[in-house]
Design a protein around this motif. Structure first.
Motif, mmCIF file in Angstrom:
data_model
loop_
_atom_site.group_PDB
_atom_site.id
_atom_site.type_symbol
_atom_site.label_atom_id
_atom_site.label_comp_id
_atom_site.label_asym_id
_atom_site.label_seq_id
_atom_site.Cartn_x
_atom_site.Cartn_y
_atom_site.Cartn_z
ATOM 1 N N VAL A 79 1.002 -1.208 -0.413
ATOM 2 C CA VAL A 79 -0.039 0.195 -0.222
ATOM 3 C C VAL A 79 1.100 1.177 0.070
ATOM 4 C CG1 VAL A 79 -1.656 1.383 1.601
ATOM 5 C CG2 VAL A 79 -2.049 -1.384 1.755
ATOM 6 N N PRO A 80 0.569 1.936 -0.927
ATOM 7 C CA PRO A 80 1.728 3.408 -1.156
ATOM 8 C C PRO A 80 1.223 4.119 0.421
ATOM 9 C CG PRO A 80 0.266 2.665 -3.168
ATOM 10 C CD PRO A 80 -0.805 1.928 -2.193
ATOM 11 N N MET A 81 2.664 4.481 0.820
ATOM 12 C CA MET A 81 3.410 5.487 1.894
ATOM 13 C C MET A 81 2.680 7.199 1.836
ATOM 14 S SD MET A 81 4.973 2.996 4.607
ATOM 15 C CE MET A 81 5.643 2.399 2.396
ATOM 16 N N GLY A 82 2.797 8.092 2.586
ATOM 17 C CA GLY A 82 2.924 8.937 2.009
ATOM 18 C C GLY A 82 3.607 9.831 2.387
ATOM 19 N N PRO A 83 4.456 11.020 1.848
ATOM 20 C CA PRO A 83 5.434 11.304 2.548
ATOM 21 C C PRO A 83 6.553 11.398 4.225
ATOM 22 C CG PRO A 83 4.462 13.326 2.301
ATOM 23 C CD PRO A 83 3.182 12.096 2.452
ATOM 24 N N GLY A 84 7.514 11.110 4.086
ATOM 25 C CA GLY A 84 7.912 11.620 5.769
ATOM 26 C C GLY A 84 9.212 10.120 6.151
ATOM 27 N N LYS A 85 10.312 10.889 6.270
ATOM 28 C CA LYS A 85 11.151 10.613 6.685
ATOM 29 C C LYS A 85 11.616 8.572 6.919
ATOM 30 C CE LYS A 85 14.137 13.013 9.556
ATOM 31 N NZ LYS A 85 15.257 12.495 11.141
ATOM 32 N N GLU A 86 10.305 8.428 8.317
ATOM 33 C CA GLU A 86 10.182 7.275 8.624
ATOM 34 C C GLU A 86 9.543 6.485 8.132
ATOM 35 O OE1 GLU A 86 6.839 7.165 11.081
ATOM 36 O OE2 GLU A 86 6.973 4.417 11.576
ATOM 37 N N PHE A 87 8.624 6.848 6.666
ATOM 38 C CA PHE A 87 8.189 6.289 5.026
ATOM 39 C C PHE A 87 9.115 6.177 4.338
ATOM 40 C CE2 PHE A 87 5.223 8.462 7.879
ATOM 41 C CZ PHE A 87 4.695 6.917 8.059
ATOM 42 N N GLY A 105 1.803 -1.912 4.470
ATOM 43 C CA GLY A 105 1.973 -0.374 4.269
ATOM 44 C C GLY A 105 0.750 -0.325 4.896
ATOM 45 N N ASP A 106 -0.709 -1.482 5.088
ATOM 46 C CA ASP A 106 -1.320 -0.205 6.123
ATOM 47 C C ASP A 106 -1.899 -0.607 7.605
ATOM 48 O OD1 ASP A 106 -4.925 -0.072 5.626
ATOM 49 O OD2 ASP A 106 -4.586 -1.398 4.345
ATOM 50 N N ASP A 107 -2.364 -0.497 8.245
ATOM 51 C CA ASP A 107 -2.380 -0.124 9.856
ATOM 52 C C ASP A 107 -2.464 -1.512 10.562
ATOM 53 O OD1 ASP A 107 -2.923 2.796 10.024
ATOM 54 O OD2 ASP A 107 -5.184 2.562 9.651
ATOM 55 N N ASP A 115 7.517 -2.491 12.219
ATOM 56 C CA ASP A 115 7.410 -0.797 12.943
ATOM 57 C C ASP A 115 8.962 -0.702 12.788
ATOM 58 O OD1 ASP A 115 6.436 0.965 14.563
ATOM 59 O OD2 ASP A 115 6.842 0.224 16.763
ATOM 60 N N VAL A 116 9.493 0.640 13.242
ATOM 61 C CA VAL A 116 10.305 0.483 13.121
ATOM 62 C C VAL A 116 11.348 2.181 14.092
ATOM 63 C CG1 VAL A 116 12.672 1.659 12.164
ATOM 64 C CG2 VAL A 116 11.491 -0.123 11.140
ATOM 65 N N THR A 117 11.238 1.700 15.378
ATOM 66 C CA THR A 117 11.507 2.793 16.239
ATOM 67 C C THR A 117 12.972 3.278 16.600
ATOM 68 O OG1 THR A 117 9.424 1.627 16.985
ATOM 69 C CG2 THR A 117 10.758 3.273 18.821
#
Lengths: 312, 312
Positions: free
Chosen positions: B5-13, B31-33, B126-128
């Protein structure tokens, strides 16, 4: 029935036995190498994993141990809410440094209280030593047709549950060395995953959904990208908690409210079914390719810059 | 198909997008919840979560990044092996401190290589941020009748797969400031979850199984406690790797071999089906209440003291 598989001797297993005694019926069938669950026939399995790490997602002085456990569990359950899934069970992986061990009962109580609100038993887990508290919570649920972020259609209306901005305002206060307003703090410390709401919305024609973990501005961009549409947000329509601006509400992460797209939803029926929880139309879906536009009183407006941190 | 699932912008993504590009077909539907999986009709869902933490389970100087990823993933998959389950998918929760970020591609390669050996796609994660590397890996599988620790019956024979003692010997060498023998190091750094073996054993009458994560002495105690039986181990029959004593083999944890109980198994047929992997009878199940006894040449013997650490 909460019959666990008896374990052999060992300090680690004494810790697990103590947790199981505390949890009572909140934990079920723990103690084998893996947990066994049944997905109802005709349902699909929905799973998600989510980590909460001390000094990344919260600071120790902000929350009680019980709130840390509650919040981490609700954050994980929120992904099931977005997918419209009914919870089946929860797996825990806890990294507990020495100074937190005396707080383990509080953490465990918060976790169990959160799982009880959605009727999802704790079915297994792992406790590890470490030097920073971390809770990685895996949630399992089921839905006949899980709601994706990717289904929004041109002509849909965009809705959010609840009122936004509380967690962001609490965080801003703490980071400025101040005490947050109690209502803002409560939204950060005691979020509620919209699990029942997510299932209601899935049953009432929702085409796409996402939970607000990155903040409305960031999450609407995910929904637009996933669905391959343009999302237009009416800045004047965003429901904010008291003493929070629209810009702050857009940037406020870890809300655990839901953003959904649907042809039309009955907000009154939704509120009646969910103890008065707000469902507010905040925009619309247009033809596009993953972009987000803001408007105010029908005119184009600038979208405030969003919060972006590595941890997410 | 590995449609994400395509994700929006952001460093994490961006970090997630880079991982997905590297993984190729090893990741599916991210990419989904939540991730969506289907459990075959007539099968039960088997799930387990397992954490590997730097300086608790390994030290950085012992392993390459790729080996850290491989080992953590095999350790998690080993729980499916014990349950006789066929893998469905894997969820990752990675805590990656700054010094490890340059090693992320190596970690990711080790994880993907391990999932490929069992045909289980990476379906989410999940990356933390954090200050100690931690990999929490949740594995999902299915089995029509999952093998529990709790089913051993009086009269069963106890068997182990493989040869024991390698990981313990490697650990002992490192802790003494020496270099482990290459064969011992390999058993620590590159374990193989006995996933196919676990399914074969489940199909050939195994009544109870456990993976050797705590070490044979500890895990046979779990199996005895879970089944409510007495397990008698013949110390002279335990298959050890070269240069390792029986006492060391009994205490060696993180083996990821299987201990099973069964009326009778054909070790030759097992080896033929699993590239020559040993299956060795090491004892028997008697009437009892969760205890373990050792013998040697038919006479009672003392069981060496087991390894016990908080982390497990």
């Amino acid at each position: 029935m909460n019959t666990h598989v008896p374990m052999g001797p060992g300090k680690e297993f004494d810790a697990v036995r103590a947790l199981l005694a505390q949890w009572g019926s909140a934990a079920q069938g723990v103690g084998d190498d893996g947990a066994i669950l049944d997905v109802p026939t005709g349902s699909r399995l929905v799973v998600s994993t989510d980590s909460t790490v001390e000094d990344v997602h919260f600071r120790r002085t902000w929350l009680s141990a019980e709130e840390v456990g509650w919040r981490a569990t609700q954050a994980a359950l929120s992904d099931l809410a977005a997918m419209g899934a009914a919870p089946l069970g929860v797996l825990l992986a806890l990294t507990v440094p020495a100074p937190w061990r005396v707080e383990l009962a509080g953490l465990a109580e918060g976790i169990a209280a959160a799982t009880r609100t959605v009727g999802a038993p704790i079915v297994g887990g792992d406790v590890t030593d470490g030097d920073r508290l971390a809770l990685t919570i895996t949630v399992l649920g089921h839905a006949s047709r899980p709601t994706s972020r990717a289904g929004a259609r041109v002509g849909d209306t965009l809705y959010v549950t609840g009122r936004l901005g509380g967690p962001g305002a609490a965080l801003a206060a703490w980071e400025a060395g101040a005490l947050p307003r109690p209502a803002h703090r409560l939204r950060f410390a005691r979020p509620a995953a919209r699990v029942a709401a997510g299932q209601w919305l899935a049953a009432h024609g929702v085409t796409a959904a996402i939970d607000l973990s990155d903040g409305l501005a960031g999450d609407v961009a995910h929904l637009a990208a996933a669905s391959g549409v343009r999302c237009v947000i009416d800045l004047g329509a965003i429901p904010c908690v008291a003493e929070v601006s629209v810009a702050e509400a857009l940037a406020s992460g870890e809300e655990y409210e839901l953003l959904v797209a649907a042809p039309a939803l009955d907000a009154r029926a939704f509120a009646a079914a969910h103890e008065g929880l707000d469902l507010t139309a905040i925009g619309r879906v247009e033809s596009g390719s993953g972009e987000v536009r803001a408007e105010r009183e029908g005119r184009p407006a600038t979208m405030p810059v969003t919060h972006d941190h590595f941890a997410g």
